[in-house]
Design an enzyme around this catalytic site. Sequence first.
Site, PDB file in Angstrom:
ATOM      1  N   LYS A 154       0.862  -1.186   0.000  1.00 33.39           N
ATOM      2  CA  LYS A 154       0.000   0.000   0.000  1.00 33.39           C
ATOM      3  C   LYS A 154       0.890   1.224   0.000  1.00 33.39           C
ATOM      4  CE  LYS A 154      -1.816   2.786   2.854  1.00 33.39           C
ATOM      5  NZ  LYS A 154      -1.840   4.012   1.992  1.00 33.39           N
ATOM      6  N   GLY A 207       6.839   5.219   8.548  1.00 32.93           N
ATOM      7  CA  GLY A 207       6.057   6.449   8.685  1.00 32.93           C
ATOM      8  C   GLY A 207       6.259   7.057  10.052  1.00 32.93           C
ATOM      9  N   SER A 208       5.275   7.782  10.511  1.00 35.54           N
ATOM     10  CA  SER A 208       5.399   8.502  11.774  1.00 35.54           C
ATOM     11  C   SER A 208       5.338   7.556  12.972  1.00 35.54           C
ATOM     12  CB  SER A 208       4.282   9.540  11.903  1.00 35.54           C
ATOM     13  OG  SER A 208       3.037   8.910  12.160  1.00 35.54           O
ATOM     14  N   VAL A 211       1.599   6.902  14.179  1.00 32.88           N
ATOM     15  CA  VAL A 211       0.872   5.885  13.412  1.00 32.88           C
ATOM     16  C   VAL A 211       1.482   4.509  13.646  1.00 32.88           C
ATOM     17  CG1 VAL A 211       0.218   5.126  11.098  1.00 32.88           C
ATOM     18  CG2 VAL A 211       0.136   7.550  11.668  1.00 32.88           C
ATOM     19  N   GLY A 212       2.794   4.441  13.750  1.00 33.98           N
ATOM     20  CA  GLY A 212       3.454   3.162  14.019  1.00 33.98           C
ATOM     21  C   GLY A 212       2.990   2.533  15.317  1.00 33.98           C
ATOM     22  N   GLU A 229       9.695   1.264  10.865  1.00 29.74           N
ATOM     23  CA  GLU A 229      10.756   2.259  10.662  1.00 29.74           C
ATOM     24  C   GLU A 229      10.076   3.609  10.808  1.00 29.74           C
ATOM     25  OE1 GLU A 229      12.658   5.125   9.620  1.00 29.74           O
ATOM     26  OE2 GLU A 229      12.486   4.478   7.536  1.00 29.74           O
ATOM     27  N   GLU A 355      10.414  16.163  15.299  1.00 31.19           N
ATOM     28  CA  GLU A 355      10.768  15.950  13.895  1.00 31.19           C
ATOM     29  C   GLU A 355       9.959  16.913  13.019  1.00 31.19           C
ATOM     30  OE1 GLU A 355      11.634  12.154  11.062  1.00 31.19           O
ATOM     31  OE2 GLU A 355       9.715  12.153  12.090  1.00 31.19           O
TER      32      GLU A 355
END
Length: 453
Positions: A154, A207-208, A211-212, A229, A355
């Site tokens: 995705k 991703g962030s 969300v991870g 990651e 970040e």
Amino acid sequence: MQELHVLNPATEEVIATVPAATPADVDAAVARAAQAQNGWAALPPTDRARLLRRFAATVDAHVDDLAELEVREAGHPIGNARWEAGNARDLLDYAAGGVERLAGAQIPVPGGLNVTFHEPLGVVAVIAPWNFPMPIAAWGTAPALAAGNAVILKPAETTPLTALRLAELALEAGLPEGLFQVLPGEGPVAGNALVEHPGVAKVVFTGSTAVGKRIMAKCADGVKRVTLELGGKSPNIVFADADIEAAAAAAPGSFLDNTGQDCCARSRILVQRSVHDRFMELLEPAVLSFTVGDPADPGTQMGPLISAAQRERVRSYVPESAPAAIRGEAPAGKGFWYPATVLEGWPSDRTAVEEIFGPVAVVIPFEDEADAIRIANATDYGLSGSIWTRDVGRALRVSRAVAAGNLSVNSHSSVRYWTPFGGFKQSGLGRELGPDALTAFTETKNVFISTEA
């Protein structure tokens, strides 16, 4: 039918419209993938390796086309985009070499023979980001396929086009139908459906951190394997004994490459106080000479940010009225442009802790080695970083002391497909790339055979 509108970040023009996958689409894709995976895993390793090398060769024949597509959908400078397409090719080729080396072990035990096997997991979901669409998609896809799994990729909502093209090239190379599928869609819809699907054995997410964490919690319900990651706030530590000219010349690329949209960006520049002023004198012309402009121009070093939303995020950290030690220029008019910006600050500043994911760095002075290590580790992240020194002993001491998964000495190179990559702390979980990448997509099966009469 819901659709995704893909914009060119340099012009804000809609360049493509693609269907957005639904949970029903995910169900159908997982069923196709499971069927294809059975046959793929049963192939002799030499045949799997041959098909993956053919896939790599097909990508190689289309590197320029893929790069031009990346320029249009992601705003990456053409030179960077060619490297990214080539990196996807190289990852496929490297993973193909691991198929026949995915060997188990023979373990001495009393009363018989004990052997282990690396069995594929089944269907793997790879959720790729928009900042490096092709390479990071390949980080998960290539070793997962090589280990005998099927992959459903995705891509990010803003950058689905290169992923869709890679899926077409896989079929052209002869990979079985359904083995490698691409499902563009929104994260809360298609991404969530993949994460929660009982037919998906592992999720690879880049991703962030926020969300991870949510993905990890959802995977826990099904005891589903996960590789994450996530974010970074990497330090660039410049000691007084370093080659200051080289360190200053290299610094702009470490946080301006990909317009700062890089988890490994060295967005905290830690400079020993005794050379701080000299470093800043050298840094300013290096930053201001970094070429910003049309991504299709081979001379461009920095393009636009990915979207208007990302530009507003960066602006929220550094309003135009904010004082800056160095501020470059960016094109006017259409496009999501933001100038290269260098701030001076303290370790506790918001810009030094969070970040930003844009072309912004903050310079922080330090006193000595212990102070540098303290400041470097004063963050929730631990992905990457650089150390500039002529003292080999110091390089080793500081490398061991900084809590980060990937460090470079007198260099800003973080990622090589031959070596492991991943983060400490809230920068992620697990490792990608390197010689052990395939084993992350397998289960170890232990078999004991009695030899006693």
